[in-house]
Design a protein around this motif. Structure first.
Motif, PDB file in Angstrom:
ATOM      1  N   VAL A  33       0.838  -1.197   0.000  1.00 46.26           N
ATOM      2  CA  VAL A  33       0.000   0.000   0.000  1.00 46.26           C
ATOM      3  C   VAL A  33       0.876   1.252   0.000  1.00 46.26           C
ATOM      4  O   VAL A  33       0.600   2.222  -0.699  1.00 46.26           O
ATOM      5  CB  VAL A  33      -0.941   0.003   1.227  1.00 46.26           C
ATOM      6  CG1 VAL A  33      -1.756   1.277   1.301  1.00 46.26           C
ATOM      7  CG2 VAL A  33      -1.831  -1.237   1.218  1.00 46.26           C
ATOM      8  N   TRP A  34       1.958   1.215   0.785  1.00 49.63           N
ATOM      9  CA  TRP A  34       2.823   2.378   0.951  1.00 49.63           C
ATOM     10  C   TRP A  34       4.190   1.892   1.394  1.00 49.63           C
ATOM     11  O   TRP A  34       4.302   0.916   2.134  1.00 49.63           O
ATOM     12  CB  TRP A  34       2.198   3.293   2.009  1.00 49.63           C
ATOM     13  CG  TRP A  34       3.002   4.488   2.394  1.00 49.63           C
ATOM     14  CD1 TRP A  34       3.043   5.687   1.766  1.00 49.63           C
ATOM     15  CD2 TRP A  34       3.879   4.604   3.526  1.00 49.63           C
ATOM     16  NE1 TRP A  34       3.888   6.545   2.434  1.00 49.63           N
ATOM     17  CE2 TRP A  34       4.404   5.899   3.516  1.00 49.63           C
ATOM     18  CE3 TRP A  34       4.257   3.720   4.539  1.00 49.63           C
ATOM     19  CZ2 TRP A  34       5.308   6.340   4.479  1.00 49.63           C
ATOM     20  CZ3 TRP A  34       5.150   4.162   5.492  1.00 49.63           C
ATOM     21  CH2 TRP A  34       5.666   5.468   5.460  1.00 49.63           C
ATOM     22  N   VAL A  35       5.239   2.564   0.946  1.00 44.53           N
ATOM     23  CA  VAL A  35       6.606   2.218   1.360  1.00 44.53           C
ATOM     24  C   VAL A  35       7.440   3.496   1.443  1.00 44.53           C
ATOM     25  O   VAL A  35       7.220   4.442   0.695  1.00 44.53           O
ATOM     26  CB  VAL A  35       7.242   1.189   0.396  1.00 44.53           C
ATOM     27  CG1 VAL A  35       7.430   1.777  -0.991  1.00 44.53           C
ATOM     28  CG2 VAL A  35       8.556   0.671   0.944  1.00 44.53           C
ATOM     29  N   CYS A  36       8.382   3.486   2.400  1.00 44.91           N
ATOM     30  CA  CYS A  36       9.252   4.641   2.604  1.00 44.91           C
ATOM     31  C   CYS A  36      10.614   4.172   3.092  1.00 44.91           C
ATOM     32  O   CYS A  36      10.708   3.200   3.837  1.00 44.91           O
ATOM     33  CB  CYS A  36       8.616   5.571   3.638  1.00 44.91           C
ATOM     34  SG  CYS A  36       9.606   7.026   4.018  1.00 44.91           S
ATOM     35  N   LYS A  37      11.659   4.860   2.655  1.00 41.34           N
ATOM     36  CA  LYS A  37      13.007   4.589   3.160  1.00 41.34           C
ATOM     37  C   LYS A  37      13.578   5.906   3.658  1.00 41.34           C
ATOM     38  O   LYS A  37      13.590   6.897   2.930  1.00 41.34           O
ATOM     39  CB  LYS A  37      13.897   4.010   2.078  1.00 41.34           C
ATOM     40  CG  LYS A  37      15.320   3.773   2.562  1.00 41.34           C
ATOM     41  CD  LYS A  37      16.104   2.927   1.592  1.00 41.34           C
ATOM     42  CE  LYS A  37      17.533   2.727   2.020  1.00 41.34           C
ATOM     43  NZ  LYS A  37      17.734   2.082   3.285  1.00 41.34           N
ATOM     44  N   THR A  38      14.011   5.913   4.909  1.00 41.10           N
ATOM     45  CA  THR A  38      14.631   7.094   5.493  1.00 41.10           C
ATOM     46  C   THR A  38      15.963   6.665   6.114  1.00 41.10           C
ATOM     47  O   THR A  38      15.963   5.824   7.018  1.00 41.10           O
ATOM     48  CB  THR A  38      13.727   7.723   6.571  1.00 41.10           C
ATOM     49  OG1 THR A  38      12.465   8.023   5.979  1.00 41.10           O
ATOM     50  CG2 THR A  38      14.341   8.979   7.124  1.00 41.10           C
ATOM     51  N   LEU A  39      17.038   7.220   5.598  1.00 39.64           N
ATOM     52  CA  LEU A  39      18.382   6.836   6.021  1.00 39.64           C
ATOM     53  C   LEU A  39      18.535   5.325   5.896  1.00 39.64           C
ATOM     54  O   LEU A  39      18.366   4.783   4.810  1.00 39.64           O
ATOM     55  CB  LEU A  39      18.678   7.354   7.429  1.00 39.64           C
ATOM     56  CG  LEU A  39      18.584   8.882   7.599  1.00 39.64           C
ATOM     57  CD1 LEU A  39      18.740   9.270   9.061  1.00 39.64           C
ATOM     58  CD2 LEU A  39      19.614   9.575   6.734  1.00 39.64           C
ATOM     59  N   GLN A  40      18.831   4.614   6.970  1.00 31.20           N
ATOM     60  CA  GLN A  40      19.036   3.164   6.894  1.00 31.20           C
ATOM     61  C   GLN A  40      17.790   2.375   7.270  1.00 31.20           C
ATOM     62  O   GLN A  40      17.847   1.159   7.443  1.00 31.20           O
ATOM     63  CB  GLN A  40      20.226   2.737   7.782  1.00 31.20           C
ATOM     64  CG  GLN A  40      19.968   2.836   9.268  1.00 31.20           C
ATOM     65  CD  GLN A  40      20.171   4.233   9.839  1.00 31.20           C
ATOM     66  OE1 GLN A  40      20.359   5.197   9.111  1.00 31.20           O
ATOM     67  NE2 GLN A  40      20.133   4.360  11.140  1.00 31.20           N
ATOM     68  N   ASN A  41      16.643   3.033   7.408  1.00 28.55           N
ATOM     69  CA  ASN A  41      15.419   2.373   7.852  1.00 28.55           C
ATOM     70  C   ASN A  41      14.387   2.307   6.734  1.00 28.55           C
ATOM     71  O   ASN A  41      14.338   3.173   5.869  1.00 28.55           O
ATOM     72  CB  ASN A  41      14.819   3.119   9.047  1.00 28.55           C
ATOM     73  CG  ASN A  41      15.807   3.213  10.197  1.00 28.55           C
ATOM     74  OD1 ASN A  41      16.404   2.225  10.597  1.00 28.55           O
ATOM     75  ND2 ASN A  41      16.004   4.407  10.706  1.00 28.55           N
ATOM     76  N   ASN A  42      13.562   1.250   6.759  1.00 26.46           N
ATOM     77  CA  ASN A  42      12.491   1.067   5.789  1.00 26.46           C
ATOM     78  C   ASN A  42      11.190   0.825   6.533  1.00 26.46           C
ATOM     79  O   ASN A  42      11.188   0.239   7.612  1.00 26.46           O
ATOM     80  CB  ASN A  42      12.743  -0.164   4.907  1.00 26.46           C
ATOM     81  CG  ASN A  42      14.061  -0.127   4.193  1.00 26.46           C
ATOM     82  OD1 ASN A  42      15.099  -0.290   4.806  1.00 26.46           O
ATOM     83  ND2 ASN A  42      14.026   0.057   2.905  1.00 26.46           N
ATOM     84  N   LYS A  43      10.082   1.256   5.924  1.00 29.26           N
ATOM     85  CA  LYS A  43       8.765   0.971   6.487  1.00 29.26           C
ATOM     86  C   LYS A  43       7.813   0.730   5.330  1.00 29.26           C
ATOM     87  O   LYS A  43       7.882   1.423   4.309  1.00 29.26           O
ATOM     88  CB  LYS A  43       8.258   2.122   7.339  1.00 29.26           C
ATOM     89  CG  LYS A  43       6.906   1.824   8.008  1.00 29.26           C
ATOM     90  CD  LYS A  43       6.434   2.962   8.881  1.00 29.26           C
ATOM     91  CE  LYS A  43       7.193   3.028  10.164  1.00 29.26           C
ATOM     92  NZ  LYS A  43       6.848   2.069  11.188  1.00 29.26           N
ATOM     93  N   ALA A  44       6.907  -0.253   5.505  1.00 33.48           N
ATOM     94  CA  ALA A  44       5.907  -0.527   4.480  1.00 33.48           C
ATOM     95  C   ALA A  44       4.593  -0.932   5.139  1.00 33.48           C
ATOM     96  O   ALA A  44       4.579  -1.560   6.200  1.00 33.48           O
ATOM     97  CB  ALA A  44       6.378  -1.654   3.562  1.00 33.48           C
ATOM     98  N   LEU A  45       3.493  -0.541   4.492  1.00 32.99           N
ATOM     99  CA  LEU A  45       2.162  -1.003   4.850  1.00 32.99           C
ATOM    100  C   LEU A  45       1.729  -1.937   3.737  1.00 32.99           C
ATOM    101  O   LEU A  45       1.838  -1.597   2.555  1.00 32.99           O
ATOM    102  CB  LEU A  45       1.191   0.162   4.979  1.00 32.99           C
ATOM    103  CG  LEU A  45       1.556   1.228   6.011  1.00 32.99           C
ATOM    104  CD1 LEU A  45       0.538   2.360   5.975  1.00 32.99           C
ATOM    105  CD2 LEU A  45       1.630   0.627   7.401  1.00 32.99           C
ATOM    106  N   LEU A  46       1.238  -3.114   4.129  1.00 38.41           N
ATOM    107  CA  LEU A  46       0.870  -4.136   3.157  1.00 38.41           C
ATOM    108  C   LEU A  46      -0.491  -4.723   3.491  1.00 38.41           C
ATOM    109  O   LEU A  46      -0.961  -4.617   4.621  1.00 38.41           O
ATOM    110  CB  LEU A  46       1.905  -5.272   3.150  1.00 38.41           C
ATOM    111  CG  LEU A  46       3.358  -4.872   2.941  1.00 38.41           C
ATOM    112  CD1 LEU A  46       4.078  -4.794   4.269  1.00 38.41           C
ATOM    113  CD2 LEU A  46       4.047  -5.846   2.033  1.00 38.41           C
TER     114      LEU A  46
END
Length: 84
Positions: A33-46
């Motif tokens: 649904v959504w994904v983001c990468k900030t510096l060395q971190n990743n986050k996603a909604l699935l």
């Protein structure tokens, strides 16, 4: 970790979790649904194509090399009109 590698792991974890919790074996797809990468971190909604109201959040902590997996059940969806 790059987005492609992260998303591959996240999708695999959602698929594994969903299969473990299905009462009747069914075919389903996992989508992002959504994904983001900030510096060395990743986050996603699935979520999946199943009509079970589940959605998932995967967060990769690049400092600790850990993946955090959260499973949620949507309880309600409301439309609220906002006037300008």
């Amino acid at each position: 970790m790059g987005n492609d590698e992260f998303l591959k792991i996240a999708v695999e974890e959602v698929r594994r979790y969903t299969k473990e919790h299905l009462e009747d074996p069914q075919d389903f797809d996992v989508y992002v649904v959504w994904v983001c990468k900030t510096l060395q971190n990743n986050k996603a909604l699935l979520s999946t194509t199943l009509l079970d109201g589940m959605y998932f959040e995967c967060t990769y902590n690049g400092d600790k090399k850990e993946l955090y997996f959260d499973a949620y059940h949507k309880l309600e969806n409301r439309c609220i009109k906002v006037e300008d």
